[in-house]
Motif scaffolding. Structure first.
Motif, mmCIF file in Angstrom:
data_model
loop_
_atom_site.group_PDB
_atom_site.id
_atom_site.type_symbol
_atom_site.label_atom_id
_atom_site.label_comp_id
_atom_site.label_asym_id
_atom_site.label_seq_id
_atom_site.Cartn_x
_atom_site.Cartn_y
_atom_site.Cartn_z
ATOM 1 N N TYR A 1 -2.355 14.093 -2.128
ATOM 2 C CA TYR A 1 -3.104 12.858 -2.334
ATOM 3 C C TYR A 1 -3.773 12.397 -1.042
ATOM 4 C CZ TYR A 1 -0.548 12.608 -6.718
ATOM 5 O OH TYR A 1 -0.021 12.891 -7.960
ATOM 6 N N LEU B 1 3.845 11.969 -0.390
ATOM 7 C CA LEU B 1 2.631 11.894 -1.211
ATOM 8 C C LEU B 1 1.525 12.759 -0.617
ATOM 9 C CD1 LEU B 1 2.630 8.094 -2.127
ATOM 10 C CD2 LEU B 1 3.150 10.024 -3.629
ATOM 11 N N ALA C 1 5.740 8.883 -6.876
ATOM 12 C CA ALA C 1 5.870 7.796 -5.894
ATOM 13 C C ALA C 1 7.283 7.219 -5.897
ATOM 14 C CB ALA C 1 4.840 6.706 -6.174
#
Length: 246
Positions: free
Chosen positions: A193, A188, A157
């Motif tokens: 994710y 991401l 991140a």
């Protein structure tokens, strides 16, 4: 910035959203219409539209519903013209409240928002009266799962450009600068994710600690505003106690 929001507040909001899935789809549909109207119907060249599509997918919005809203915004299908208006005011206990509205009737929206504040112990204020207490940020929430490595996600991140990483027992909350939200979200996504939520939000610089006794009064105002069909988002700086269920 860390600790500005608690997962139980997000969780409470999500459970209410689940119970009002149709209304959530309507709200996101409006955002899709506005995004495609302002920037075109091609998400590859319209970053705002890409962001709203990601939000729609995070809320399990059907693809045909997404496509139909985009076509309405682009003028390929007949649709309603919406205008964005931001209202600001104070709730009980001096809690600052910002209300994001997309409406096809400004007079109706203004009357309804004022009524919600007046009826629930708040005061609708002038433009700018509380906005200075907030910053526009990207907010991405990822559900924590057993096989996830917290340090790895944090580094991914931050390397992607995030400003802050807030872990909790249930989720990882990732805060980005407004300008970096799209690129961080996309990076991401490339890592595989899935998001509980991914959207631009007004994040308070400081929060107001609310007692368990006062919490229901503030929540009642928030609920009244969120239940209005013209309201897209309600942001506030109340910090509810852990034991408050909402």
């Amino acid at each position: 910035m860390s600790g500005h929001s608690k997962w139980h507040n997000i969780q409470a909001k999500k459970s209410k959203n689940d119970a009002k899935r149709g209304k959530i789809f309507t709200k996101i549909g409006k955002e899709l219409i506005i995004a495609s109207k302002n920037g075109g119907s091609n998400p590859e060249t319209n970053a705002k539209l890409r962001d709203v599509i990601a939000k729609a997918k995070a809320n399990n919005m059907p693809q045909d519903t997404i496509t139909r809203a985009i076509k309405k915004g682009a003028g390929e299908l007949e649709g309603v013209s919406y205008e964005q208006i931001i209202y600001e005011g104070y709730g009980p206990c001096g809690v600052a409240v910002i209300v994001d509205v997309l409406t096809d009737n400004k007079n109706r929206a203004a009357g309804n928002i004022r009524h919600a504040f007046d009826k629930n112990g708040g005061n609708l204020g002038a433009t700018g009266c509380v906005a200075w207490m907030f910053q526009t940020k990207g907010e991405i929430v990822i559900e924590r799962k057993e096989d996830m490595d917290e340090d790895e996600i944090m580094m991914q991140a931050l390397d992607a450009g995030a400003e802050d990483f807030i872990p909790s027992e249930e989720v990882f909350e990732i805060i980005t600068a407004f300008e970096e939200f799209s690129s961080v979200r996309e990076k991401l996504e490339e890592f595989g994710y899935e998001f509980i939520s991914a959207e631009v939000a007004m994040i308070p610089d400081n929060t107001v600690d609310v007692t368990i006794e006062d919490s229901p009064k503030i929540q009642k105002l928030i609920d009244a505003l969120e239940d209005d069909d013209d309201v897209q988002n309600v942001w506030h700086n109340a910090e509810f106690p852990e034991e408050f269920e909402g």
